[in-house]
Motif scaffolding. Structure first.
Motif, PDB file in Angstrom:
ATOM      1  N   TYR A 184       1.149  -1.432  -0.341  1.00 23.03           N
ATOM      2  CA  TYR A 184       0.143  -0.310  -0.328  1.00 23.03           C
ATOM      3  C   TYR A 184       1.441   1.706   0.179  1.00 23.03           C
ATOM      4  O   TYR A 184       1.380   1.746   0.580  1.00 23.03           O
ATOM      5  N   GLN A 185       0.546   2.109  -0.847  1.00 19.56           N
ATOM      6  CA  GLN A 185       1.568   3.469  -0.885  1.00 19.56           C
ATOM      7  C   GLN A 185      -0.514   4.333  -0.312  1.00 19.56           C
ATOM      8  O   GLN A 185      -1.101   4.828  -1.004  1.00 19.56           O
ATOM      9  N   LEU A 186       0.460   4.989   0.720  1.00 22.46           N
ATOM     10  CA  LEU A 186      -0.860   6.121   0.983  1.00 22.46           C
ATOM     11  C   LEU A 186      -0.622   7.002   0.770  1.00 22.46           C
ATOM     12  O   LEU A 186       0.622   8.175   1.207  1.00 22.46           O
ATOM     13  N   PHE A 187      -2.123   8.352   0.396  1.00 21.42           N
ATOM     14  CA  PHE A 187      -1.466   9.386  -0.628  1.00 21.42           C
ATOM     15  C   PHE A 187      -1.961  10.809   0.200  1.00 21.42           C
ATOM     16  O   PHE A 187      -1.835  11.955   0.692  1.00 21.42           O
ATOM     17  N   VAL A 188      -3.649  10.485   1.084  1.00 28.03           N
ATOM     18  CA  VAL A 188      -4.493  11.256   1.175  1.00 28.03           C
ATOM     19  C   VAL A 188      -5.017  10.708   2.352  1.00 28.03           C
ATOM     20  O   VAL A 188      -5.799   9.406   1.840  1.00 28.03           O
ATOM     21  N   ASP A 189      -4.839  10.914   4.044  1.00 23.90           N
ATOM     22  CA  ASP A 189      -6.170  10.478   4.447  1.00 23.90           C
ATOM     23  C   ASP A 189      -6.161  11.625   5.874  1.00 23.90           C
ATOM     24  O   ASP A 189      -5.767  11.632   6.940  1.00 23.90           O
ATOM     25  N   ASP A 190      -7.243  12.698   5.066  1.00 27.73           N
ATOM     26  CA  ASP A 190      -7.602  13.818   5.888  1.00 27.73           C
ATOM     27  C   ASP A 190      -8.652  13.828   6.026  1.00 27.73           C
ATOM     28  O   ASP A 190      -9.743  13.528   5.475  1.00 27.73           O
ATOM     29  N   LEU A 191      -9.021  14.374   6.578  1.00 30.69           N
ATOM     30  CA  LEU A 191     -10.287  14.769   6.975  1.00 30.69           C
ATOM     31  C   LEU A 191     -11.566  15.848   6.938  1.00 30.69           C
ATOM     32  O   LEU A 191     -10.825  16.565   6.048  1.00 30.69           O
ATOM     33  N   ILE A 192     -12.656  15.577   6.700  1.00 28.74           N
ATOM     34  CA  ILE A 192     -13.566  16.259   5.594  1.00 28.74           C
ATOM     35  C   ILE A 192     -14.450  16.782   6.347  1.00 28.74           C
ATOM     36  O   ILE A 192     -14.868  16.320   7.387  1.00 28.74           O
TER      37      ILE A 192
END
Length: 194
Positions: A184-192
């Protein structure tokens, strides 16, 4: 291209490069990278162009859209807090994502290889450039191509408490300890903000 409506969105660059301008912030993206924002933005491709995938979370149903657009209706708890996660999953030849669920829905788009997706007794063969939706709670078995590596990019809407944590749950107890060959490669893990 100008995306003037303010809504949570992710732009993933499949090839080429692009520049995103939003709220006086400028980001330059190369292939295999992503940007997340919730405001209007301007997107300009690099000198050689860019192929991008765009995911948006909308309150109202989308109309029109590019060829190959995939839409899915979601029901989110108005009192709940959510995040938007964009990542890439890579399988070696013959890789398997054992029967599993996720703690939220998402749309995936195949970048390379082929993948067979089995859900609720139905099977779908997905090829590069094609997209599919996974609801989250429905058990999924994913079988990557035998002769070549397989990869897809995805965006999921997950409960905020999963920030930085895996969303996957294996359905069959015997699969929990089997080797997981996908990476896995994580790019975005942001609250909305909704």
């Amino acid at each position: 291209m100008s995306l003037e409506d303010a809504r949570p969105r992710v732009l993933y660059v499949r090839s080429g490069s692009l520049t995103v301008r939003s709220n006086a912030v400028v980001a330059t993206l190369a292939a295999n990278s992503a940007w997340h924002g919730g405001r209007s933005c301007e997107v300009v491709s690099g000198k050689t162009g860019a192929e991008i995938y765009r995911w948006e979370l909308r309150r109202e149903p989308a109309t029109g859209g590019a060829t190959g657009t995939l839409r899915a209706a979601l029901t989110l708890d108005p009192k709940g807090a959510y995040l938007m996660r964009c990542d890439r999953v890579d399988f070696p030849p013959g890789g398997i994502a054992y029967t599993h669920t996720h703690q939220g829905p998402g749309i995936r788009c195949l970048l390379s290889g082929e993948i067979r997706i089995r859900v609720s007794g139905k099977e779908q063969l997905v090829r590069p450039g094609e997209a599919w939706f996974e609801a989250g709670p429905d058990p999924v078995l994913a079988l990557a191509a035998d002769r070549e590596p397989t990869a897809f990019a995805r965006v999921m809407i997950l409960p905020a408490e999963l920030r930085g944590k895996s969303s996957i749950r294996y359905v069959l107890p015997e699969d929990a300890d089997k080797p997981k060959r996908q990476t896995y490669q994580l790019f975005v893990d942001d609250l909305i903000d909704r």
